[in-house]
Write a protein that holds these residues in place. Structure first.
Motif, PDB file in Angstrom:
ATOM      1  N   LEU A   1      37.163  34.901  40.533  1.00 33.72           N
ATOM      2  CA  LEU A   1      36.676  35.949  41.441  1.00 33.72           C
ATOM      3  C   LEU A   1      35.310  36.413  40.987  1.00 33.72           C
ATOM      4  O   LEU A   1      35.115  36.725  39.805  1.00 33.72           O
ATOM      5  N   ILE A   2      34.377  36.421  41.909  1.00 34.36           N
ATOM      6  CA  ILE A   2      33.037  36.905  41.585  1.00 34.36           C
ATOM      7  C   ILE A   2      32.885  38.232  42.322  1.00 34.36           C
ATOM      8  O   ILE A   2      32.789  38.280  43.548  1.00 34.36           O
TER       9      ILE A   2
ATOM     10  N   LYS B   1      27.250  34.955  46.077  1.00 35.04           N
ATOM     11  CA  LYS B   1      27.762  34.055  47.133  1.00 35.04           C
ATOM     12  C   LYS B   1      27.628  32.607  46.702  1.00 35.04           C
ATOM     13  O   LYS B   1      28.558  31.818  46.816  1.00 35.04           O
TER      14      LYS B   1
ATOM     15  N   LYS C   1      42.186  31.747  41.777  1.00 32.03           N
ATOM     16  CA  LYS C   1      40.802  31.270  41.783  1.00 32.03           C
ATOM     17  C   LYS C   1      39.912  32.228  41.008  1.00 32.03           C
ATOM     18  O   LYS C   1      40.234  33.407  40.861  1.00 32.03           O
TER      19      LYS C   1
ATOM     20  N   ALA D   1      29.953  31.707  43.778  1.00 35.21           N
ATOM     21  CA  ALA D   1      31.340  31.533  44.224  1.00 35.21           C
ATOM     22  C   ALA D   1      31.515  30.148  44.843  1.00 35.21           C
ATOM     23  O   ALA D   1      32.521  29.474  44.605  1.00 35.21           O
ATOM     24  N   GLU D   2      30.529  29.685  45.606  1.00 34.55           N
ATOM     25  CA  GLU D   2      30.591  28.329  46.187  1.00 34.55           C
ATOM     26  C   GLU D   2      30.691  27.293  45.075  1.00 34.55           C
ATOM     27  O   GLU D   2      31.543  26.425  45.103  1.00 34.55           O
TER      28      GLU D   2
ATOM     29  N   GLY E   1      35.239  29.650  43.928  1.00 34.17           N
ATOM     30  CA  GLY E   1      35.914  30.933  43.749  1.00 34.17           C
ATOM     31  C   GLY E   1      35.776  31.824  44.977  1.00 34.17           C
ATOM     32  O   GLY E   1      35.373  31.365  46.047  1.00 34.17           O
ATOM     33  N   ILE E   2      36.096  33.075  44.785  1.00 39.36           N
ATOM     34  CA  ILE E   2      36.053  34.040  45.888  1.00 39.36           C
ATOM     35  C   ILE E   2      34.978  35.077  45.576  1.00 39.36           C
ATOM     36  O   ILE E   2      34.921  35.598  44.459  1.00 39.36           O
ATOM     37  N   HIS E   3      34.145  35.342  46.587  1.00 40.73           N
ATOM     38  CA  HIS E   3      33.079  36.339  46.413  1.00 40.73           C
ATOM     39  C   HIS E   3      33.505  37.664  47.043  1.00 40.73           C
ATOM     40  O   HIS E   3      33.935  37.707  48.183  1.00 40.73           O
TER      41      HIS E   3
END
Ligand SMILES: Nc1ncnc2c1ncn2[C@@H]1O[C@H](COP(=O)(O)OP(=O)(O)OP(=O)(O)O)[C@@H](O)[C@H]1O
Ligand SMILES: [Mg+2]
Length: 199
Positions: free
Chosen positions: A76-77, A20, A74, A23-24, A28-30
């Motif tokens: 992606l995690i 989390k 973006k 990603a911040e 990106g997107i978690h």
């Protein structure tokens, strides 16, 4: 194409917490795979013998993950205990979070899990299970290990950012819990404790 960062590790090693925050930082997107499976009902059955665990429908899950990956630019995690389900061609790097088995045991005890489930997971950490299955999925070059023991969340994040660029320093094989515990002179006592509780 290769925009996915995988965060994997034995349950309790900090995947969700770390992913989390990462990603911040990377804007990106978690994605938490277990949460995605639950929310979008991507499971084929419920295992009533194992704490009502949802058994994912792998085909549906992969299809959905590919959709998510392809619809964004973006980073992606993607994290989860079976994150190696993400097809290799999308994966830039797979980070395995490691935690000294003795610390992991304490952390899992706080979850009030049954003793057997705690032991299974501590043994998996001791034996590098997660690392091995991730190397099998993606090959050694894409995999990095981070020892999170005694580190704050921000320290772990900064090591991950370093590991994304600096593969050598974090290449797999440097962490050896059995050797560490043996050097501290407690291996036998530690393993005996397991076999006594396992029977
Ligand atoms: N670096 C850290 N230092 C101390 N505590 C941490 C650290 N990272 C995570 N934790 C704590 O450890 C616990 C487990 O973390 P988390 O839920 O993120 O693990 P997980 O790998 O996602 O577990 P699961 O596989 O069950 O989803 C949480 O209470 C979290 O606050
Ligand atoms: Mg989690």
């Amino acid at each position: 194409m290769r925009k996915v960062i995988i965060i994997d590790g034995t349950p309790g090693t900090g995947k969700t917490t770390i992913a989390k925050k990462l990603a911040e930082q990377l804007e990106g997107i978690h994605i938490d795979i277990s949460e995605l499976v639950e929310r979008e009902k991507l499971y084929k059955r419920i295992d009533y013998e194992r704490s009502r665990a949802k058994i994912a429908d792998e085909k549906q899950l992969i299809k959905r993950l590919v959709e998510i990956i392809e619809e964004t630019n973006k980073p992606l995690i993607i994290e989860g205990h079976y994150a190696e389900i993400v097809p290799k061609k999308y994966v830039k790097c797979a980070i395995i979070l490691r935690l000294d088995p003795r610390e992991l045991e304490k952390r899992l005890e706080l979850r009030k899990w049954p003793k057997k489930k705690i032991i299974e997971n501590v043994q998996a950490e001791l034996l590098d299970s997660c690392l091995i299955k991730t190397i099998e999925a993606y090959g050694k070059d894409k995999v990095r290990e981070i020892d999170t023991t005694g580190k704050s969340v921000l320290e772990v994040i900064s090591e991950i950012i370093d590991a994304l660029e600096n593969s050598n320093k974090f290449k797999p094989g440097k962490i050896n819990w059995i050797e560490k515990i043996r050097k501290e002179g407690v291996l036998e006592r530690y393993l005996t404790k397991f076999s006594a509780t396992n029977t």
